[in-house]
Design a protein around this motif. Structure first.
Motif, PDB file in Angstrom:
ATOM      1  N   TYR A 149       0.842  -1.199   0.000  1.00 23.82           N
ATOM      2  CA  TYR A 149       0.000   0.000   0.000  1.00 23.82           C
ATOM      3  C   TYR A 149       0.873   1.243   0.000  1.00 23.82           C
ATOM      4  O   TYR A 149       2.063   1.199   0.317  1.00 23.82           O
ATOM      5  CB  TYR A 149      -0.941   0.009   1.207  1.00 23.82           C
ATOM      6  CG  TYR A 149      -0.270   0.114   2.556  1.00 23.82           C
ATOM      7  CD1 TYR A 149       0.137   1.349   3.078  1.00 23.82           C
ATOM      8  CD2 TYR A 149      -0.049  -1.027   3.324  1.00 23.82           C
ATOM      9  CE1 TYR A 149       0.743   1.450   4.311  1.00 23.82           C
ATOM     10  CE2 TYR A 149       0.556  -0.939   4.568  1.00 23.82           C
ATOM     11  CZ  TYR A 149       0.955   0.299   5.055  1.00 23.82           C
ATOM     12  OH  TYR A 149       1.559   0.387   6.292  1.00 23.82           O
ATOM     13  N   PHE A 150       0.235   2.375  -0.372  1.00 26.46           N
ATOM     14  CA  PHE A 150       0.910   3.655  -0.203  1.00 26.46           C
ATOM     15  C   PHE A 150      -0.033   4.627   0.495  1.00 26.46           C
ATOM     16  O   PHE A 150      -1.260   4.453   0.472  1.00 26.46           O
ATOM     17  CB  PHE A 150       1.404   4.220  -1.551  1.00 26.46           C
ATOM     18  CG  PHE A 150       0.327   4.658  -2.494  1.00 26.46           C
ATOM     19  CD1 PHE A 150      -0.170   5.957  -2.472  1.00 26.46           C
ATOM     20  CD2 PHE A 150      -0.184   3.772  -3.436  1.00 26.46           C
ATOM     21  CE1 PHE A 150      -1.151   6.372  -3.360  1.00 26.46           C
ATOM     22  CE2 PHE A 150      -1.159   4.173  -4.335  1.00 26.46           C
ATOM     23  CZ  PHE A 150      -1.647   5.481  -4.300  1.00 26.46           C
ATOM     24  N   ARG A 163      -3.241  -2.928  -0.178  1.00 27.50           N
ATOM     25  CA  ARG A 163      -3.599  -4.082   0.647  1.00 27.50           C
ATOM     26  C   ARG A 163      -3.038  -3.903   2.059  1.00 27.50           C
ATOM     27  O   ARG A 163      -1.836  -3.728   2.249  1.00 27.50           O
ATOM     28  CB  ARG A 163      -3.023  -5.358   0.026  1.00 27.50           C
ATOM     29  CG  ARG A 163      -3.200  -6.626   0.868  1.00 27.50           C
ATOM     30  CD  ARG A 163      -2.545  -7.814   0.168  1.00 27.50           C
ATOM     31  NE  ARG A 163      -2.516  -8.995   1.008  1.00 27.50           N
ATOM     32  CZ  ARG A 163      -3.506  -9.881   1.109  1.00 27.50           C
ATOM     33  NH1 ARG A 163      -4.601  -9.688   0.396  1.00 27.50           N
ATOM     34  NH2 ARG A 163      -3.393 -10.937   1.879  1.00 27.50           N
ATOM     35  N   THR A 164      -3.924  -3.950   3.059  1.00 24.68           N
ATOM     36  CA  THR A 164      -3.506  -3.868   4.450  1.00 24.68           C
ATOM     37  C   THR A 164      -4.585  -4.478   5.338  1.00 24.68           C
ATOM     38  O   THR A 164      -5.620  -4.947   4.844  1.00 24.68           O
ATOM     39  CB  THR A 164      -3.213  -2.405   4.846  1.00 24.68           C
ATOM     40  OG1 THR A 164      -2.582  -2.382   6.126  1.00 24.68           O
ATOM     41  CG2 THR A 164      -4.491  -1.582   4.884  1.00 24.68           C
ATOM     42  N   LEU A 165      -4.353  -4.475   6.653  1.00 28.82           N
ATOM     43  CA  LEU A 165      -5.300  -5.054   7.594  1.00 28.82           C
ATOM     44  C   LEU A 165      -6.608  -4.276   7.584  1.00 28.82           C
ATOM     45  O   LEU A 165      -6.617  -3.048   7.579  1.00 28.82           O
ATOM     46  CB  LEU A 165      -4.698  -5.036   9.003  1.00 28.82           C
ATOM     47  CG  LEU A 165      -5.482  -5.754  10.099  1.00 28.82           C
ATOM     48  CD1 LEU A 165      -5.458  -7.259   9.882  1.00 28.82           C
ATOM     49  CD2 LEU A 165      -4.888  -5.418  11.471  1.00 28.82           C
ATOM     50  N   ASN A 208      -6.810  -7.002   3.074  1.00 27.05           N
ATOM     51  CA  ASN A 208      -7.565  -6.867   1.833  1.00 27.05           C
ATOM     52  C   ASN A 208      -7.219  -5.566   1.113  1.00 27.05           C
ATOM     53  O   ASN A 208      -6.767  -4.596   1.726  1.00 27.05           O
ATOM     54  CB  ASN A 208      -9.066  -6.882   2.124  1.00 27.05           C
ATOM     55  CG  ASN A 208      -9.603  -8.273   2.381  1.00 27.05           C
ATOM     56  OD1 ASN A 208      -9.544  -9.144   1.523  1.00 27.05           O
ATOM     57  ND2 ASN A 208     -10.112  -8.491   3.586  1.00 27.05           N
ATOM     58  N   ALA A 209      -7.461  -5.555  -0.211  1.00 25.21           N
ATOM     59  CA  ALA A 209      -7.307  -4.338  -0.997  1.00 25.21           C
ATOM     60  C   ALA A 209      -8.402  -3.358  -0.619  1.00 25.21           C
ATOM     61  O   ALA A 209      -9.563  -3.741  -0.453  1.00 25.21           O
ATOM     62  CB  ALA A 209      -7.377  -4.672  -2.487  1.00 25.21           C
ATOM     63  N   VAL A 228     -13.737  -1.454   0.772  1.00 24.43           N
ATOM     64  CA  VAL A 228     -12.901  -2.651   0.766  1.00 24.43           C
ATOM     65  C   VAL A 228     -13.361  -3.605  -0.336  1.00 24.43           C
ATOM     66  O   VAL A 228     -14.561  -3.720  -0.623  1.00 24.43           O
ATOM     67  CB  VAL A 228     -12.959  -3.360   2.136  1.00 24.43           C
ATOM     68  CG1 VAL A 228     -12.024  -4.558   2.175  1.00 24.43           C
ATOM     69  CG2 VAL A 228     -12.610  -2.383   3.254  1.00 24.43           C
ATOM     70  N   ASP A 229     -12.399  -4.277  -0.955  1.00 22.92           N
ATOM     71  CA  ASP A 229     -12.700  -5.325  -1.931  1.00 22.92           C
ATOM     72  C   ASP A 229     -13.655  -6.336  -1.292  1.00 22.92           C
ATOM     73  O   ASP A 229     -13.327  -6.941  -0.271  1.00 22.92           O
ATOM     74  CB  ASP A 229     -11.399  -6.014  -2.345  1.00 22.92           C
ATOM     75  CG  ASP A 229     -11.591  -6.972  -3.503  1.00 22.92           C
ATOM     76  OD1 ASP A 229     -12.441  -6.717  -4.365  1.00 22.92           O
ATOM     77  OD2 ASP A 229     -10.859  -7.994  -3.542  1.00 22.92           O
ATOM     78  N   PRO A 230     -14.865  -6.545  -1.828  1.00 22.97           N
ATOM     79  CA  PRO A 230     -15.854  -7.383  -1.156  1.00 22.97           C
ATOM     80  C   PRO A 230     -15.450  -8.857  -1.122  1.00 22.97           C
ATOM     81  O   PRO A 230     -14.721  -9.345  -1.985  1.00 22.97           O
ATOM     82  CB  PRO A 230     -17.124  -7.170  -1.984  1.00 22.97           C
ATOM     83  CG  PRO A 230     -16.629  -6.753  -3.330  1.00 22.97           C
ATOM     84  CD  PRO A 230     -15.374  -5.976  -3.089  1.00 22.97           C
ATOM     85  N   SER A 231     -15.938  -9.543  -0.093  1.00 19.40           N
ATOM     86  CA  SER A 231     -15.657 -10.965   0.092  1.00 19.40           C
ATOM     87  C   SER A 231     -16.871 -11.800  -0.313  1.00 19.40           C
ATOM     88  O   SER A 231     -18.006 -11.332  -0.250  1.00 19.40           O
ATOM     89  CB  SER A 231     -15.334 -11.260   1.557  1.00 19.40           C
ATOM     90  OG  SER A 231     -14.185 -10.588   1.983  1.00 19.40           O
TER      91      SER A 231
END
Length: 451
Positions: A149-150, A163-165, A208-209, A228-231
């Protein structure tokens, strides 16, 4: 080139778990042009002994001993936090903006299982039933691309992309004493890292992204909002004719027209002899049931195109006063699952979302300035649905009711780089129905090297 001393251990752990760009790793390389590069990480190992009782007959879910026979098992393995290497970069400040990025890799020291064969199924999970060398898919420990990530920091706060927690329940796991230890182990033959209190007081938020905004500090108050990128949302599957399947993937929905929404509000203050923090977080995700999944029971007048919502909320607080610290958290929701968010048991075989809740309470005392004694209790529970009761009455198995554990530990900082740990945990899993209970004692002794 400039060398800097270690930051406090809490900062290093927050960075390792994916919370913000590290502000002071052990080595920072900088040039006259204003660029900075830094490195951080840890290696840990524990000797883990456990004695899980046999798994009850005809039960569904749970993550302890998968055999009906009691076991006494020894392992050398990583704890809840995996070994990790992180690489950080910071650009020169430009027009009041600080821009930086982070990439990290995580893995464990142990192989996939005690026989050194089989697929590594993730944290605390079994080896997918691979029992002989002809079925081997890998011998070594798992290596996970954990973060990428940035961040952009300015007067508006911080924007994070990558992508991070996750935000939802991220604070719960970061304030858990077993983050530095073992806690619950999951299946004794499983690969990956241990569970700590995952499924025993909070759920695993995962990496997640996402696109995230965090506000500036407003007199101790901070706001965080993330897309957040859905699951996919998974559950049990069954057929009144063809039988019943409890595994993840047999009945999953992954049609999502919008990202998952997560948010958190927190307040922190400190004074001469202590500090206090309180927080609350939430999650919401919409999905559409566009098809009948394999083996699904149609007990609710299933109609394609029906939308459903997964939601949950969590709150917690941490108080530090002189040598004492107290911590507690609670969560509740619909479709969250019992251990890993939106995983195998979020739904029943009819597609109805199960309700779940959990909490943990923890206290600790630090003596001699560098040795902490801590004790905690936690539990995660889920409700039984009408379909669950129907399937159980027909002999298809009892659903997991709750998982609870007690943990006592001693955590000794030899110095800022070396931590030694000794823990004892008592696990108790219960299923609906009479006498469906499984227990285990877990002893973990080991330590961490941080840099």
């Amino acid at each position: 080139m400039k060398n800097f001393k270690n930051t406090k251990l809490a900062v290093a752990i927050a960075a390792a778990m994916g919370f913000s760009l590290p502000v002071g790793a052990i080595v920072v390389v900088g040039g006259d042009n204003g660029w900075e590069v830094s490195f951080d990480g840890n290696i840990n190992q524990f000797y883990v002994w456990s004695d899980p009782s046999g798994r009850p007959d005809n039960v569904i879910g749970g993550n302890m001993n998968m055999s009906p026979i009691a076991e006494h098992q020894s392992r050398f393995r990583s704890g809840l936090m995996p070994s990790l290497f992180g690489f950080n970069v910071k650009a020169p400040t430009w027009n009041g903006l600080d821009i930086g990025g982070r990439i990290s890799f995580a893995g464990e020291v142990n192989n996939s299982n005690t026989q050194n064969r089989g697929y590594n199924g993730g944290p605390g999970m079994p080896s997918q039933g691979l029992v002989n060398s002809s079925e081997t898919t890998g011998f070594g420990g798992n290596l996970e691309f954990r973060e990428a990530y940035f961040t952009i920091d300015g007067q508006f706060g911080q924007i994070l992309m990558g992508r991070t927690l996750d935000v939802f329940m991220g604070k719960n796991i970061l304030t858990d004493q077993t983050l530095f230890g073992v806690g619950a182990t999951g299946d004794v033959h499983g690969g990956g890292f241990t569970l700590g209190r995952i499924g025993y007081g909070y759920l695993y938020p995962n990496f997640n992204a996402q696109l995230r905004w965090t506000s500036p500090d407003m007199a101790g108050v901070k706001l965080t909002a993330a897309a957040v990128d859905p699951s996919q949302v998974c559950g049990a599957a069954g057929s009144l004719v063809n039988g019943y399947v409890a595994a993840s993937g047999a009945n999953c929905y992954n049609t999502d027209s919008t990202p998952r929404a997560e948010g958190m509000i927190s307040y922190a203050r400190s004074w001469k002899d202590g500090s206090w923090e309180v927080w609350g977080s939430g999650v919401w995700q919409n999905f559409t049931r566009n098809s009948i999944n394999q083996g699904q029971i149609i007990a609710d007048g299933f109609t394609p195109g029906i939308e459903n919502n997964v939601w949950g909320w969590s709150t917690g607080s941490q108080l530090r006063y002189k040598n004492w610290d107290f911590n507690g958290s609670y969560y509740s929701g619909r479709g969250l699952g019992s251990s890993f968010l939106f995983d195998a048991d979020s739904m029943d075989a009819s597609g109805h979302l199960r309700r779940s809740k959990g909490w943990m309470a923890q206290w600790g005392y630090t003596f001699l300035g560098h040795t902490k004694l801590a004790f905690s209790y936690g539990t995660s529970r889920q409700a039984e649905t009408g379909t669950d009761q129907l399937m159980s009455s027909m002999g298809y198995g009892a659903v997991l009711k709750d998982q609870q554990s007690y943990t006592a530990g001693i955590y000794h900082d030899v110095n800022s780089n070396l931590k030694l740990v000794a823990e004892w945990t008592r696990e108790i899993n219960e299923w609906y129905g009479h006498g469906n209970r499984q227990t285990a004692n877990v002893v973990g002794v080991g330590g961490y090297f941080f840099w």
